[in-house]
Design a protein around this motif. Structure first.
Motif, PDB file in Angstrom:
ATOM      1  N   ASN A   7       6.489 -11.867  -6.256  1.00  0.00           N
ATOM      2  CA  ASN A   7       7.191 -11.696  -7.526  1.00  0.00           C
ATOM      3  C   ASN A   7       6.225 -11.838  -8.706  1.00  0.00           C
ATOM      4  O   ASN A   7       5.671 -12.906  -8.927  1.00  0.00           O
ATOM      5  N   ILE A   8       6.014 -10.758  -9.462  1.00  0.00           N
ATOM      6  CA  ILE A   8       5.065 -10.844 -10.591  1.00  0.00           C
ATOM      7  C   ILE A   8       5.774 -11.014 -11.937  1.00  0.00           C
ATOM      8  O   ILE A   8       5.123 -11.051 -12.973  1.00  0.00           O
ATOM      9  N   ASP A   9       7.114 -11.142 -11.913  1.00  0.00           N
ATOM     10  CA  ASP A   9       7.835 -11.322 -13.183  1.00  0.00           C
ATOM     11  C   ASP A   9       7.330 -12.521 -13.996  1.00  0.00           C
ATOM     12  O   ASP A   9       7.102 -12.392 -15.198  1.00  0.00           O
ATOM     13  N   PRO A  10       7.124 -13.703 -13.358  1.00  0.00           N
ATOM     14  CA  PRO A  10       6.684 -14.854 -14.161  1.00  0.00           C
ATOM     15  C   PRO A  10       5.344 -14.609 -14.847  1.00  0.00           C
ATOM     16  O   PRO A  10       5.157 -14.978 -16.000  1.00  0.00           O
TER      17      PRO A  10
ATOM     18  N   SER B  39      -5.866  -5.408 -18.637  1.00  0.00           N
ATOM     19  CA  SER B  39      -6.239  -4.575 -17.488  1.00  0.00           C
ATOM     20  C   SER B  39      -5.742  -5.171 -16.167  1.00  0.00           C
ATOM     21  O   SER B  39      -5.575  -4.461 -15.181  1.00  0.00           O
ATOM     22  N   GLN B  40      -5.458  -6.472 -16.171  1.00  0.00           N
ATOM     23  CA  GLN B  40      -4.866  -7.133 -14.992  1.00  0.00           C
ATOM     24  C   GLN B  40      -3.515  -6.478 -14.638  1.00  0.00           C
ATOM     25  O   GLN B  40      -3.106  -6.467 -13.490  1.00  0.00           O
TER      26      GLN B  40
ATOM     27  N   VAL C 194      -0.622   8.234 -19.619  1.00  0.00           N
ATOM     28  CA  VAL C 194      -0.017   7.020 -19.047  1.00  0.00           C
ATOM     29  C   VAL C 194      -0.492   5.758 -19.795  1.00  0.00           C
ATOM     30  O   VAL C 194      -1.670   5.598 -20.094  1.00  0.00           O
ATOM     31  N   LYS C 195       0.471   4.897 -20.135  1.00  0.00           N
ATOM     32  CA  LYS C 195       0.170   3.650 -20.845  1.00  0.00           C
ATOM     33  C   LYS C 195      -0.072   2.525 -19.832  1.00  0.00           C
ATOM     34  O   LYS C 195      -0.854   1.624 -20.064  1.00  0.00           O
ATOM     35  N   ILE C 196       0.670   2.578 -18.721  1.00  0.00           N
ATOM     36  CA  ILE C 196       0.551   1.544 -17.684  1.00  0.00           C
ATOM     37  C   ILE C 196       0.233   2.229 -16.365  1.00  0.00           C
ATOM     38  O   ILE C 196       0.938   3.158 -15.968  1.00  0.00           O
ATOM     39  N   ASP C 197      -0.833   1.783 -15.723  1.00  0.00           N
ATOM     40  CA  ASP C 197      -1.154   2.316 -14.401  1.00  0.00           C
ATOM     41  C   ASP C 197      -0.356   1.520 -13.374  1.00  0.00           C
ATOM     42  O   ASP C 197      -0.692   0.381 -13.047  1.00  0.00           O
ATOM     43  N   THR C 198       0.737   2.126 -12.894  1.00  0.00           N
ATOM     44  CA  THR C 198       1.663   1.397 -12.007  1.00  0.00           C
ATOM     45  C   THR C 198       1.030   1.051 -10.659  1.00  0.00           C
ATOM     46  O   THR C 198       1.496   0.155  -9.972  1.00  0.00           O
ATOM     47  N   ARG C 199      -0.067   1.720 -10.304  1.00  0.00           N
ATOM     48  CA  ARG C 199      -0.755   1.363  -9.051  1.00  0.00           C
ATOM     49  C   ARG C 199      -1.314  -0.053  -9.142  1.00  0.00           C
ATOM     50  O   ARG C 199      -1.321  -0.800  -8.168  1.00  0.00           O
ATOM     51  N   VAL C 200      -1.794  -0.400 -10.346  1.00  0.00           N
ATOM     52  CA  VAL C 200      -2.352  -1.737 -10.536  1.00  0.00           C
ATOM     53  C   VAL C 200      -1.242  -2.781 -10.370  1.00  0.00           C
ATOM     54  O   VAL C 200      -1.422  -3.812  -9.720  1.00  0.00           O
ATOM     55  N   LEU C 201      -0.072  -2.479 -10.929  1.00  0.00           N
ATOM     56  CA  LEU C 201       1.074  -3.395 -10.782  1.00  0.00           C
ATOM     57  C   LEU C 201       1.494  -3.516  -9.325  1.00  0.00           C
ATOM     58  O   LEU C 201       1.790  -4.607  -8.843  1.00  0.00           O
TER      59      LEU C 201
ATOM     60  N   ARG D 213       0.833  -1.194   0.000  1.00  0.00           N
ATOM     61  CA  ARG D 213       0.000   0.000   0.000  1.00  0.00           C
ATOM     62  C   ARG D 213       0.875   1.254   0.000  1.00  0.00           C
ATOM     63  O   ARG D 213       0.611   2.208  -0.712  1.00  0.00           O
ATOM     64  N   ARG D 214       1.936   1.218   0.798  1.00  0.00           N
ATOM     65  CA  ARG D 214       2.858   2.368   0.825  1.00  0.00           C
ATOM     66  C   ARG D 214       3.463   2.592  -0.552  1.00  0.00           C
ATOM     67  O   ARG D 214       3.509   3.697  -1.059  1.00  0.00           O
ATOM     68  N   GLU D 215       3.885   1.498  -1.156  1.00  0.00           N
ATOM     69  CA  GLU D 215       4.486   1.573  -2.492  1.00  0.00           C
ATOM     70  C   GLU D 215       3.489   2.172  -3.480  1.00  0.00           C
ATOM     71  O   GLU D 215       3.820   3.042  -4.287  1.00  0.00           O
ATOM     72  N   ALA D 216       2.239   1.719  -3.384  1.00  0.00           N
ATOM     73  CA  ALA D 216       1.201   2.203  -4.296  1.00  0.00           C
ATOM     74  C   ALA D 216       0.984   3.705  -4.120  1.00  0.00           C
ATOM     75  O   ALA D 216       0.776   4.431  -5.082  1.00  0.00           O
ATOM     76  N   GLU D 217       1.077   4.162  -2.870  1.00  0.00           N
ATOM     77  CA  GLU D 217       0.884   5.597  -2.626  1.00  0.00           C
ATOM     78  C   GLU D 217       2.031   6.421  -3.204  1.00  0.00           C
ATOM     79  O   GLU D 217       1.823   7.483  -3.765  1.00  0.00           O
ATOM     80  N   GLU D 218       3.260   5.883  -3.048  1.00  0.00           N
ATOM     81  CA  GLU D 218       4.415   6.593  -3.608  1.00  0.00           C
ATOM     82  C   GLU D 218       4.286   6.685  -5.127  1.00  0.00           C
ATOM     83  O   GLU D 218       4.594   7.698  -5.732  1.00  0.00           O
ATOM     84  N   VAL D 219       3.829   5.592  -5.699  1.00  0.00           N
ATOM     85  CA  VAL D 219       3.718   5.494  -7.153  1.00  0.00           C
ATOM     86  C   VAL D 219       2.640   6.429  -7.698  1.00  0.00           C
ATOM     87  O   VAL D 219       2.729   6.937  -8.794  1.00  0.00           O
ATOM     88  N   GLN D 220       1.610   6.649  -6.881  1.00  0.00           N
ATOM     89  CA  GLN D 220       0.450   7.422  -7.322  1.00  0.00           C
ATOM     90  C   GLN D 220       0.843   8.808  -7.844  1.00  0.00           C
ATOM     91  O   GLN D 220       0.282   9.292  -8.808  1.00  0.00           O
ATOM     92  N   ALA D 221       1.825   9.396  -7.192  1.00  0.00           N
ATOM     93  CA  ALA D 221       2.268  10.728  -7.581  1.00  0.00           C
ATOM     94  C   ALA D 221       2.781  10.746  -9.028  1.00  0.00           C
ATOM     95  O   ALA D 221       2.571  11.698  -9.767  1.00  0.00           O
ATOM     96  N   VAL D 222       3.436   9.645  -9.406  1.00  0.00           N
ATOM     97  CA  VAL D 222       4.023   9.548 -10.747  1.00  0.00           C
ATOM     98  C   VAL D 222       2.931   9.475 -11.817  1.00  0.00           C
ATOM     99  O   VAL D 222       3.115   9.855 -12.954  1.00  0.00           O
TER     100      VAL D 222
END
Length: 241
Positions: A176-179, A219-220, A160-167, A145-154
């Motif tokens: 790990n979401i790489d796979p 959208s995932q 935006v092509k990718i919503d980094t909050r979703v990631l 959640r903290r990470e998502a909040e930091e990212v929100q500012a960006v």
């Protein structure tokens, strides 16, 4: 992959999109369930004959046999085998009143909209598998959640092509979401080729189905732009354009 227990909750995921399969499988295995996968309704009916599932996540739109027909057959089969009928939860990328009504008519217990919201998934597990102790949302939540909040500012960029909050949210639930990103990226060329061939042959039903699937998986990952384009293609195909 951790070795599977011999007992415990057994869940079947019926879904033709590799990305959605993978995300749900990782999340449910991480929560402590045993998981099987079927790629279409016909496979699901066969698998439900072989094993007794506690819960089935059923994609509504699939090639070969759709989720509605498969659910009816699985219920009839349970009666015939003298078994308890499994709980069936619809997976749908469009929560229109018509789709919801159709889910109700075939006797599905509940539905989840794709891409799946993990707190809603938890609600479904608590509701239909009470006492199972399956926990989707983990201690990673807070950090995420903290990470998502930091990212929100960006993300105030309009283009935006990718919503980094979703990631960030996906990462907080899966680690790990790489796979799973690799599964998605590897499945793209084939999906796009299917789309191109169907468009060239004016096969609107296939165009609609592939665009619909691609909309769900993109959208995932917060691929806002791609999901929007897929939605447009799906609408055009539905009108035979």
């Amino acid at each position: 992959e951790p070795a599977e227990k011999d007992s415990g909750i057994l869940i079947l995921i019926v879904e033709d999109d590799e990305v959605n399969q993978f995300v749900l499988k990782m999340i449910l295995q991480g929560a402590g369930a045993r998981v099987r996968i079927a790629r279409n309704g016909r496979e699901a009916v066969e698998m439900a004959r072989g094993e007794q599932f506690d819960l089935i996540f059923m994609d509504c739109q699939m090639p070969v046999m759709d989720g509605f027909e498969a659910t009816g057959r699985i219920y009839a089969q349970a009666v015939e085998l003298g078994r308890k009928r499994p709980q069936v939860v619809a997976l749908t990328a469009d929560a229109t009143p018509a789709t919801r009504q159709h889910c109700k008519e075939v006797g599905m217990n509940d539905y989840l909209v794709k891409p799946v919201d993990f707190s809603k998934l938890q609600g479904v597990l608590d509701n239909w598998l009470p006492g199972s102790g399956l926990k989707v949302v983990s201690a990673r939540h807070e950090a995420g959640r903290r990470e998502a909040e930091e990212v929100q500012a960006v993300n105030s960029e309009p283009s935006v092509k990718i919503d980094t909050r979703v990631l960030a949210k996906l990462r907080q639930n899966m680690g790990n979401i790489d796979p799973v990103i690799r599964v998605f990226v590897d499945s793209l060329p084939q999906r796009l080729q299917q789309l191109e061939e169907a468009a060239r042959g004016a096969d609107f039903e296939v165009v609609r189905r592939v665009a619909h699937t691609l909309k769900g998986s993109s959208s995932q990952f917060g691929a806002v732009c791609l999901a929007g384009l897929c939605q447009q293609v799906e609408n055009l195909a539905r009108n035979n354009r």
